[in-house]
Motif scaffolding. Structure first.
Motif, PDB file in Angstrom:
ATOM      1  N   LEU A  64      88.914  52.807 107.582  1.00 55.38           N
ATOM      2  CA  LEU A  64      89.310  54.107 108.135  1.00 55.38           C
ATOM      3  C   LEU A  64      90.571  54.061 108.991  1.00 55.38           C
ATOM      4  CD1 LEU A  64      85.950  55.959 108.987  1.00 55.38           C
ATOM      5  CD2 LEU A  64      87.311  55.980 106.890  1.00 55.38           C
ATOM      6  N   ARG A  65      90.936  52.879 109.482  1.00 55.37           N
ATOM      7  CA  ARG A  65      92.192  52.837 110.242  1.00 55.37           C
ATOM      8  C   ARG A  65      93.390  53.070 109.318  1.00 55.37           C
ATOM      9  NH1 ARG A  65      92.292  48.042 114.590  1.00 55.37           N
ATOM     10  NH2 ARG A  65      91.581  46.900 112.779  1.00 55.37           N
ATOM     11  N   GLU A  66      93.294  52.513 108.089  1.00 50.70           N
ATOM     12  CA  GLU A  66      94.373  52.772 107.115  1.00 50.70           C
ATOM     13  C   GLU A  66      94.417  54.259 106.759  1.00 50.70           C
ATOM     14  OE1 GLU A  66      93.300  50.124 103.818  1.00 50.70           O
ATOM     15  OE2 GLU A  66      92.602  48.822 105.421  1.00 50.70           O
ATOM     16  N   LEU A  67      93.234  54.836 106.596  1.00 53.51           N
ATOM     17  CA  LEU A  67      93.183  56.263 106.257  1.00 53.51           C
ATOM     18  C   LEU A  67      93.718  57.114 107.412  1.00 53.51           C
ATOM     19  CD1 LEU A  67      92.205  57.252 103.549  1.00 53.51           C
ATOM     20  CD2 LEU A  67      89.990  57.773 104.564  1.00 53.51           C
ATOM     21  N   ALA A  68      93.482  56.661 108.636  1.00 55.99           N
ATOM     22  CA  ALA A  68      93.976  57.405 109.808  1.00 55.99           C
ATOM     23  C   ALA A  68      95.498  57.520 109.777  1.00 55.99           C
ATOM     24  CB  ALA A  68      93.514  56.723 111.093  1.00 55.99           C
ATOM     25  N   GLU A  69      96.155  56.491 109.241  1.00 55.81           N
ATOM     26  CA  GLU A  69      97.621  56.542 109.172  1.00 55.81           C
ATOM     27  C   GLU A  69      98.069  57.688 108.254  1.00 55.81           C
ATOM     28  OE1 GLU A  69      99.701  54.909 111.102  1.00 55.81           O
ATOM     29  OE2 GLU A  69      97.900  54.101 112.062  1.00 55.81           O
ATOM     30  N   LYS A  70      97.319  57.919 107.181  1.00 56.98           N
ATOM     31  CA  LYS A  70      97.661  59.021 106.277  1.00 56.98           C
ATOM     32  C   LYS A  70      97.368  60.371 106.941  1.00 56.98           C
ATOM     33  CE  LYS A  70      99.074  58.189 102.682  1.00 56.98           C
ATOM     34  NZ  LYS A  70     100.481  57.861 102.329  1.00 56.98           N
ATOM     35  N   VAL A  71      96.290  60.428 107.702  1.00 59.66           N
ATOM     36  CA  VAL A  71      96.013  61.671 108.448  1.00 59.66           C
ATOM     37  C   VAL A  71      97.164  61.953 109.405  1.00 59.66           C
ATOM     38  CG1 VAL A  71      94.478  62.812 110.098  1.00 59.66           C
ATOM     39  CG2 VAL A  71      93.503  61.391 108.290  1.00 59.66           C
ATOM     40  N   LYS A  72      97.598  60.896 110.116  1.00 59.94           N
ATOM     41  CA  LYS A  72      98.709  61.063 111.069  1.00 59.94           C
ATOM     42  C   LYS A  72      99.953  61.586 110.360  1.00 59.94           C
ATOM     43  CE  LYS A  72      97.423  57.413 114.306  1.00 59.94           C
ATOM     44  NZ  LYS A  72      97.723  56.052 114.767  1.00 59.94           N
ATOM     45  N   ALA A  73     100.234  61.024 109.175  1.00 59.61           N
ATOM     46  CA  ALA A  73     101.427  61.464 108.434  1.00 59.61           C
ATOM     47  C   ALA A  73     101.350  62.959 108.164  1.00 59.61           C
ATOM     48  CB  ALA A  73     101.546  60.677 107.127  1.00 59.61           C
ATOM     49  N   GLY A  74     100.156  63.412 107.769  1.00 59.98           N
ATOM     50  CA  GLY A  74      99.986  64.838 107.490  1.00 59.98           C
ATOM     51  C   GLY A  74     100.162  65.691 108.735  1.00 59.98           C
ATOM     52  N   VAL A  75      99.640  65.213 109.860  1.00 56.62           N
ATOM     53  CA  VAL A  75      99.755  65.968 111.112  1.00 56.62           C
ATOM     54  C   VAL A  75     101.221  66.066 111.525  1.00 56.62           C
ATOM     55  CG1 VAL A  75      99.158  65.977 113.578  1.00 56.62           C
ATOM     56  CG2 VAL A  75      97.418  65.374 111.877  1.00 56.62           C
ATOM     57  N   TRP A  76     101.937  64.937 111.446  1.00 54.72           N
ATOM     58  CA  TRP A  76     103.371  64.959 111.785  1.00 54.72           C
ATOM     59  C   TRP A  76     104.107  65.958 110.908  1.00 54.72           C
ATOM     60  CZ3 TRP A  76     104.292  63.217 116.270  1.00 54.72           C
ATOM     61  CH2 TRP A  76     103.864  61.966 116.753  1.00 54.72           C
ATOM     62  N   GLU A  77     103.828  65.882 109.596  1.00 55.67           N
ATOM     63  CA  GLU A  77     104.538  66.763 108.645  1.00 55.67           C
ATOM     64  C   GLU A  77     104.365  68.241 108.975  1.00 55.67           C
ATOM     65  OE1 GLU A  77     104.080  63.996 104.635  1.00 55.67           O
ATOM     66  OE2 GLU A  77     102.654  65.592 105.045  1.00 55.67           O
ATOM     67  N   ALA A  78     103.167  68.561 109.472  1.00 61.13           N
ATOM     68  CA  ALA A  78     102.879  69.976 109.753  1.00 61.13           C
ATOM     69  C   ALA A  78     103.306  70.379 111.162  1.00 61.13           C
ATOM     70  CB  ALA A  78     101.383  70.235 109.556  1.00 61.13           C
ATOM     71  N   GLY A  79     103.918  69.457 111.882  1.00 59.63           N
ATOM     72  CA  GLY A  79     104.412  69.812 113.215  1.00 59.63           C
ATOM     73  C   GLY A  79     103.417  69.608 114.328  1.00 59.63           C
TER      74      GLY A  79
END
Ligand code: FES
Length: 580
Positions: A64-79
């Motif tokens: 889940l830590r690897e998956l968290a990085e993808k969640v973070k990417a999505g959050v950054w992208e959306a501002g």
């Protein structure tokens, strides 16, 4: 569906910590800057807590830590501004005495983490059985916008060319060893084939069931439940969910908007259609208690009765989650329910739209995995809720995992006072038991074990297995792993440790199980039952301190979800004054 997005822009709760130039703000913001965050990140954009149940000791959530990085990417992208927060992680396969004892503690800890910190929205990064309900319960109690991302199931297991399902084959192989049909060496050889990739159990066990419940409730994006952990599309789902939560915060789309009675009814019917775990019963009852929605055991029986089990997955069927995903996953099932008039199509989801909009155009790619109604595994796939003098507040049984010939049965009770008594007696060839008997296990409920462990599917005695018999009626106040099967009556309430009638069953009593008529009866007179209950004394002493004490003092019965009584209801997102 009546959701109206909140106006944007507006001041978010994280600005109570980070907004302005006061001494307190500089204190909060300044500390965050030691991690290298630029000043403009604190300008009022949504702060998204990624509540991560990763742990090396929760192997199902190990990725889940690897998956968290993808969640973070999505959050950054959306501002948005993502912050990863470790959440209490109770592994089903490691935590003692039972992960279930810590579901409520995890919910409590996560609730306070969400409320007590500058979090505007949360991504619930979960997977293993208890992690999903506990974090959803926390989100419901704070009512902070939240979206579920599960870690996804493991790939199919194979042993000597045969599909091997997590849990399901553990029970099967273990019984085969006892019956002399498999050697201990072969059992050890099979061990690695059961868990050949990252992810949760690959059967329709509790983890897959709860992932499906989250999706059916509308708390996850459509299609989330079945994507295998190692499939690249799991990472895409994480990233898209990261993007989505930012908009949910702007719209103020809260758990209480989504978790309505209609959402719970959709989930209960979905559980019948997928042949889901009995554990969903306690988890959904507890979740409903957090949002104040009236869901009862009777809803489970009423809503599930006419739902056909169409998902052909172990433990009820043949396939595994990987094949469910390739067939189209849960959206196909929801579409079927909608076509059958068994889905509230207008229920709201985290998408901001209706559940029907999400699923109405999906295609079933494998009709052997997701069967048409005329080839259903069973026409009555729901959870049967039994009542009678042995279970005045109810007990549950999963008909699709039971043996048809045992659904109506009268047999002599063979009683085990607790799990240790069972373990000691079941290996004794002199035990007076045969396949017509009813195995009764006491003191394994929410208070009893403590924590309501998954021991209700007691293994059969070797002398019965050696006759080629693989199922007997078993009754307890325990739970059963979602990967298990058998004619197993569970969650009997009130439980034995609370002085329920189960506590006073004796060896030799006759017990009647009548699933078609939803009856569970101890064949003794009312007077005899009353006299036994009057004379009853608890079998075990209560813990004197620590969380075990808190749990036993406050845990409620399985019939209402086994939550702690002081955690019922939504306490909201408001927090007290700053201490600085
Ligand atoms: Fe963790 Fe099955 S034991 S998902």
């Amino acid at each position: 569906m009546t959701f109206k997005p909140a106006p944007w822009p507006r001041k978010l709760r994280s600005q109570e910590w980070y907004g302005g130039t006061s001494r307190d703000t500089i204190y909060h913001r300044g500390w965050m800057k030691n991690q290298g965050y630029p000043h403009d990140l604190f300008d009022g954009r949504p702060v998204i807590g990624i509540m991560n149940t990763w742990s090396d000791l929760t192997p199902c959530n190990g990725h889940l830590r690897e998956l968290a990085e993808k969640v973070k990417a999505g959050v950054w992208e959306a501002g948005g501004f993502p912050v990863e927060v470790p959440a209490f992680s109770a592994s089903e396969n490691t935590f003692r005495p039972s992960a279930m004892m810590f579901r409520n503690l995890a919910a409590l800890a996560t609730e306070e983490q969400m409320r007590g910190q500058p979090i505007d929205g949360a991504v619930l990064l979960v997977g293993c059985d208890k992690t999903t309900p506990s974090l959803m319960m926390a989100a419901a109690s704070t009512d902070i916008p939240s979206i579920v991302v599960t870690g996804g199931p493991m790939l199919n297991g194979y042993f000597r060319g045969e599909r091997v399902g997590s849990g399901t084959h553990l029970w099967k192989f273990s019984e085969a060893v006892k019956a002399g049909e498999m050697t201990q060496e072969e059992f050890v050889e099979a061990e690695a084939s059961m868990s050949r990739s990252s992810g949760t159990c690959n059967t329709m066990g509790t983890a897959s069931t709860m992932a499906s419940m989250a999706e059916a409730l509308g708390m996850a994006l459509s299609g989330n439940a079945a994507i295998p952990a190692v499939d690249s599309r799991r990472r895409v789902m994480a990233q898209l969910s990261g993007r989505r939560i930012v908009q949910m915060v702007k719209d103020d789309l809260k758990p209480s908007d989504i978790l309505t009675k209609k959402a719970f009814e959709n989930a209960i019917r979905t559980n019948g259609a997928i042949g889901g775990s009995t554990n969903a019963v306690v988890h959904l009852l507890a979740l409903a208690g957090r949002v104040g929605v009236d869901v009862t055991l009777d809803d489970w029986d009423r809503l599930g009765r006419d739902v056909a089990t169409i998902v052909n997955l172990m433990p009820s069927g043949e396939y595994l989650m990987e094949e469910f995903f390739y067939a189209g996953g849960l959206p196909v099932v929801l579409k079927r329910l909608g076509e059958a008039g068994q889905l509230h199509k207008d229920a709201l989801t985290v998408s901001g739209g209706s559940i029907w909009d999400e699923v109405k155009d999906v295609i079933n790619h494998n009709e052997d995995v997701i069967r048409p109604a005329d080839r259903a595994l069973t026409d009555h796939g729901g959870i049967a809720v039994l009542r009678g003098n042995l279970a005045p507040k109810g007990a549950v049984l999963k008909p699709s995992a039971a043996s048809a010939h045992l659904l109506t049965h009268r047999g002599r009770a063979v009683v085990f006072e607790d799990i240790d008594d069972y373990k000691a007696k079941i290996v004794d060839d002199a035990l007076d038991i045969d396949e017509t008997c009813v195995m009764v296990l006491k003191n394994c409920g929410p208070r009893g074990y403590p924590g309501m462990a998954e021991v209700g599917n007691m293994g059969l005695p070797a002398k019965v297995l050696k006759k080629g018999i693989t199922d007997m009626v078993r009754i307890s106040d325990a739970r059963m792993s979602g990967t298990a099967y058998g004619t197993v009556v569970l969650h009997t309430a009130p439980e034995a440790a609370a002085g329920g009638p189960l506590a006073v069953v004796r060896d030799g009593d006759m017990i009647e199980l009548d699933v078609p008529n939803r009856r569970l009866h101890l064949d003794i007179s009312d007077e005899e039952l009353a006299a036994r209950l009057e004379a009853w004394v608890p079998a075990h002493e209560r813990p004197e301190s620590g969380y075990a004490w808190l749990h036993q003092a406050h845990v409620m019965g399985a019939d209402t979800g086994a939550d702690l009584d002081f955690l019922l209801g939504c306490r909201g997102r408001d927090v007290g004054k700053d201490s600085h």
